[in-house]
Design an enzyme around this catalytic site. Structure first.
Site, PDB file in Angstrom:
ATOM      1  N   LYS A  47       4.084   5.526   4.702  1.00  0.00           N
ATOM      2  CA  LYS A  47       3.423   4.161   5.007  1.00  0.00           C
ATOM      3  C   LYS A  47       3.564   3.684   6.212  1.00  0.00           C
ATOM      4  CE  LYS A  47       5.505   3.081   0.223  1.00  0.00           C
ATOM      5  NZ  LYS A  47       6.159   2.171  -0.475  1.00  0.00           N
TER       6      LYS A  47
ATOM      7  N   PRO B  31       0.806  -1.196  -0.005  1.00  0.00           N
ATOM      8  CA  PRO B  31      -0.134   0.085  -0.112  1.00  0.00           C
ATOM      9  C   PRO B  31       0.762   1.297  -0.085  1.00  0.00           C
ATOM     10  CG  PRO B  31      -0.852  -1.538   1.612  1.00  0.00           C
ATOM     11  CD  PRO B  31       0.308  -2.166   1.197  1.00  0.00           C
ATOM     12  N   GLU B  32       0.417   2.385  -0.734  1.00  0.00           N
ATOM     13  CA  GLU B  32       1.232   3.565  -0.913  1.00  0.00           C
ATOM     14  C   GLU B  32       0.678   4.599   0.192  1.00  0.00           C
ATOM     15  OE1 GLU B  32       2.793   4.554  -4.423  1.00  0.00           O
ATOM     16  OE2 GLU B  32       2.473   2.622  -5.415  1.00  0.00           O
TER      17      GLU B  32
ATOM     18  N   ARG C 212      11.853  -3.970  -7.007  1.00  0.00           N
ATOM     19  CA  ARG C 212      10.760  -3.913  -7.579  1.00  0.00           C
ATOM     20  C   ARG C 212      10.375  -3.564  -9.066  1.00  0.00           C
ATOM     21  NH1 ARG C 212       6.927  -2.376  -3.889  1.00  0.00           N
ATOM     22  NH2 ARG C 212       5.532  -3.265  -5.261  1.00  0.00           N
TER      23      ARG C 212
END
Length: 268
Positions: A52, A2-3, A257
């Site tokens: 975050k 989640p950002e 990523r």
């Protein structure tokens, strides 16, 4: 993962549901049981976020949560369901109307009890957050001195808090900046424009609960809400034609990523 806009929404929702009232805190799984007992039955002062990280303040004690890749909250009203599986932490409260509210946390990377001072240490090591009142010049000071690629720097939470893989790919595309450009080659004007754009996009994400970075004129469907396939320019569009120039979108791994970019619109 989640950002930042997701954590900001969570903080706002949890604050509205539980703040100012006594909260019953448990750890059905047991991994947070000792800490839960210390704050159980106490009044929750506030829930806030930075990047975050989520912080729930119970007087001098703070419940700190970092969802990581697999963490997730589920919430509801009335009686909570029977605890099942690896339920790290459960909150129960009377709710604003007395109906009863609950929220469950599973799979988080971090769920711990901190002091105010320990919370401050976490905040001190985080970069500015586009969703909070923070100084973008602090991020640029680090970016402008670095030989590290801007694509990697945007994922470094010590440089910029709250931006993850989606916003990284999309903000660089929107400003036609190669993710492989060294940070020191990004101009102050470019960074100022990127920061302002991040503020706008992430605030929109808070409102809608979605990340939508495309302009209506660049979507396949020009009118109405953006569909799932229309929501991004390059993120998860490997091999598909760039919405602007038609070049196939490329991907490779950067800082663990998958990175997505258009080699024509974002030429080095």
């Amino acid at each position: 993962m989640p950002e930042g806009h997701t954590l900001f929404r969570l903080a706002r929702q949890q604050h509205a549901a539980f703040a100012g009232r006594e909260v019953h805190v448990t750890s059905p799984q047991g991994r947070f049981a000792a800490e839960a007992e210390l704050v159980d039955g106490r009044v929750l002062d506030e829930v806030t976020s930075w990047g975050k990280h989520l912080f729930a303040v119970f007087g001098p004690d703070v419940v700190h949560v970092h969802l990581g890749l697999y963490g997730k909250y589920t919430s509801g009203t009335g009686l909570p369901p029977e605890p099942r599986g690896a339920l790290r932490m459960r909150w129960e409260g009377p709710g604003e109307d007395g109906e009863g509210v609950w929220t469950d946390l599973r799979g988080a990377t971090a769920c711990e009890l901190l002091t105010d001072g320990e919370m401050g240490l976490i905040l001190d090591r985080l970069g500015p957050d586009p969703l909070r009142r923070s100084d973008p010049a602090k991020a640029f000071a680090r970016i402008s001195r670095s030989r590290v690629t801007i694509g990697a720097l945007l994922m470094d939470q010590a440089v910029l808090a709250g931006v993850g893989n989606v916003y990284r790919a999309e903000i660089l595309f929107r400003h036609r900046i190669s993710p492989f450009r060294p940070g020191k080659a990004v101009t102050e004007a470019e960074w100022t424009a990127m920061w302002a754009d991040l503020v706008t996009l992430m605030k929109a994400g808070v409102r809608s609960g979605r990340i939508i970075t495309t302009r209506p004129e660049d979507r396949d469907r020009k009118r109405g809400a953006a569909s799932r396939t229309d929501a991004s320019y390059v993120y998860r569009r490997t091999g598909l034609p760039c919405r602007i120039c038609g070049t196939p979108v490329r991907t490779e791994v950067m800082v663990g990523r998958n990175l997505f970019w258009c080699p024509t619109c974002q030429a080095v």
